[in-house]
Design an enzyme around this catalytic site. Structure first.
Site, PDB file in Angstrom:
ATOM      1  NE  ARG A  33      -3.092   2.409   3.197  1.00 40.26           N
ATOM      2  CZ  ARG A  33      -2.724   3.127   4.250  1.00 40.26           C
ATOM      3  NH1 ARG A  33      -1.680   2.724   4.996  1.00 40.26           N
ATOM      4  NH2 ARG A  33      -3.358   4.228   4.582  1.00 40.26           N
ATOM      5  NE  ARG A  74      -4.953  15.130   7.132  1.00 36.35           N
ATOM      6  CZ  ARG A  74      -4.571  14.194   7.988  1.00 36.35           C
ATOM      7  NH1 ARG A  74      -4.091  14.549   9.169  1.00 36.35           N
ATOM      8  NH2 ARG A  74      -4.649  12.922   7.686  1.00 36.35           N
ATOM      9  CE  LYS A 218      -8.784   4.208   4.015  1.00 39.69           C
ATOM     10  NZ  LYS A 218      -7.621   5.155   3.978  1.00 39.69           N
ATOM     11  CB  THR A 276      -6.705   0.956  11.576  1.00 41.54           C
ATOM     12  OG1 THR A 276      -7.161   1.314  10.269  1.00 41.54           O
ATOM     13  CG2 THR A 276      -6.135   2.195  12.241  1.00 41.54           C
TER      14      THR A 276
END
Length: 467
Positions: A33, A74, A218, A276
């Site tokens: 990845r 963010r 995802k 994760t």
């Protein structure tokens, strides 16, 4: 028995050397990845080339997954981190505006103020700080710090339970998508997918660039969970991305959601990745915690197609030991069996029903192996969703890209093979190839399932052949 659970490793500073990439392949990595949230284009381009070179050197097909950043929220850049105490007020404002209180930073999403409500919780930096939204204006919100901490630059913001009107693809995603197509990516992952329309938008954008990667959706927030069936139908692969998802939902709900999504992917015939913090402590420690061993075991026991390592292999001290740990855990639990979600697959067409019959036959014959002949890989994936118990499950296809795209499919070992004019000759070629690799012995029963047409072999057919 060979390991069935596939392993995805994220490349980064700890694993970018070509020699290390080769070592990780030898240890059991099936997919690499590239996280475009952190990767520069020249670096990503070179990493894809290194994976291909090391794969070719070993005569195997290791795919590359480009993981797009997605529309994440963010904070802005700060000259130095803000040291925040409980009760402090922090301002998040639109870029280009001036601060109105001492603790202030910008956000990269101008629509935040319209989406949020006073009294809602704001989570900063992957859950390290909790804040309560006290007030909002057109260009800023003010939050009260509920848990102390240090707020640095470009920290991620989550808003559990709040529907955000973020785009499916950002400008950065579109630039990174063009790079992925240029590098002939095998999989492209869309981050923060919230509904099937987002998956379709990503696929259409890729196809407009003449790309043919498979799409990984995802699942990272509550809206995606609510739309999970539609997302499963629209995507080629689902990723249970437990980092953001674990912030968006109550932590005790996360294992239940993981199992529910994995089971639903089985039922609807779509591959699934669990990702994760599988071995998070091994970023700095040489061995996993016992809780991590149990977590990895559970994901393998649920018979997810692939498990994914992120920081453990991208920046961790022990990437090789992380791969070895996953391989050991998966091998051990596979000897004990799995949850058996493959029995719940909803069979909707003749191809899927033929695959079920082939798996039933292969599992019922002592020492039988399962062979799939497929041009596009669809039949191999559908067969794999039924979770055959046989110790050997092989797919043959004339296309190298299809071999790579079977790289994260549970249990399948894919080989490139030119199909002959007759099915008999194709089967003979496949059998000889397996013999050359010492994967079959003379007389071994081979259950062959195919959806290719020939003069003597109809589509969606099954044949019992002896090596």
């Amino acid at each position: 028995m060979p390991r069935k659970t596939k392993l995805i490793c994220t490349l980064g500073p700890a694993t970018e050397a070509e020699e290390i990439i080769g070592q990780l392949i030898d240890l059991g990595t099936n997919v690499f990845r590239l996280n475009m949230s952190h990767a520069k284009h020249e670096w990503a381009r070179e990493m894809a080339a290194r994976v291909r070179r090391q794969s070719d050197k070993r005569g195997i097909h290791v795919p590359v997954l480009f993981d797009l950043t997605g529309p994440s929220i963010r904070t802005g850049d700060l000259p130095e981190p803000l040291e925040l105490k409980e009760g402090d007020l922090v301002e998040f404002r639109v870029e280009g505006t001036e601060p109105s209180i001492p603790y202030s930073t910008t956000v990269n999403y101008g629509g935040l103020m319209a989406d949020v409500s006073e009294g809602k919780t704001l989570v900063v930096d992957n859950g390290t700080m909790l804040m309560l939204i006290r007030s909002k204006q057109d260009d800023r919100i003010v939050c009260e710090v509920k848990t102390p901490g240090k707020l640095g630059s470009r920290r991620h913001i989550n808003l559990p339970g709040t529907r955000l009107n973020l785009p499916a693809l950002t400008d950065k995603d579109r630039v990174d998508l063009a790079l992925a197509v240029e590098c002939d990516a095998d999989y492209i992952a869309g981050s923060f997918v919230r509904d099937a329309a987002h998956v379709r938008e990503l696929r259409e954008a890729m196809e407009a660039l003449e790309g043919n990667a498979q799409i990984v959706a995802k699942v990272e927030d509550q809206e995606a969970v609510r739309n999970i069936d539609a997302i499963i139908h629209a995507a080629d692969v689902i990723m249970v991305a437990r980092g953001d998802l674990g912030i968006e939902v109550e932590f005790e709900e996360l294992p239940i959601l993981q199992r529910r999504i994995v089971r639903r992917c089985h039922e609807l015939g779509t591959r699934v990745i669990v990702a994760t913090q599988l071995l998070e402590s091994m970023i700095v420690n040489p061995t996993p915690t016992r809780a991590e061993v149990t977590d990895v075991m559970n994901a393998a026991y649920e018979e997810a197609d692939s498990l994914m390592l992120s920081g453990e292999t991208s920046v961790g001290r022990y990437p090789d030991r992380c791969v070895e740990a996953i391989v050991r855990i998966a091998n051990r639990i596979e000897r004990s069996g799995g949850l058996g979600f493959g029995a719940q697959v909803l069979l909707r067409d003749e191809r899927q029903k033929s695959a079920r019959a082939a798996v039933t036959l292969a599992d019922s014959l002592p020492d039988a192996l399962l062979v799939v002949l497929t041009r596009r890989g669809v039949l191999a994936n559908q067969t794999a969703m039924l979770r055959p118990r046989t110790s050997g499950f092989f797919a043959f296809t004339p296309k190298e890209k299809v071999c790579r795209q079977l790289g994260l499919t549970r249990g399948v070992q894919a080989f490139k093979l030119a199909f002959a004019a007759t099915i008999e000759e194709t089967i003979q070629r496949a059998t000889e190839h397996l013999r050359s690799l010492d994967l079959v012995r003379p007389g071994t029963p081979l259950v062959i399932v195919s959806d290719i047409l020939s003069d003597h072999f109809a589509a969606n057919s099954i044949l019992l052949h002896h090596a």
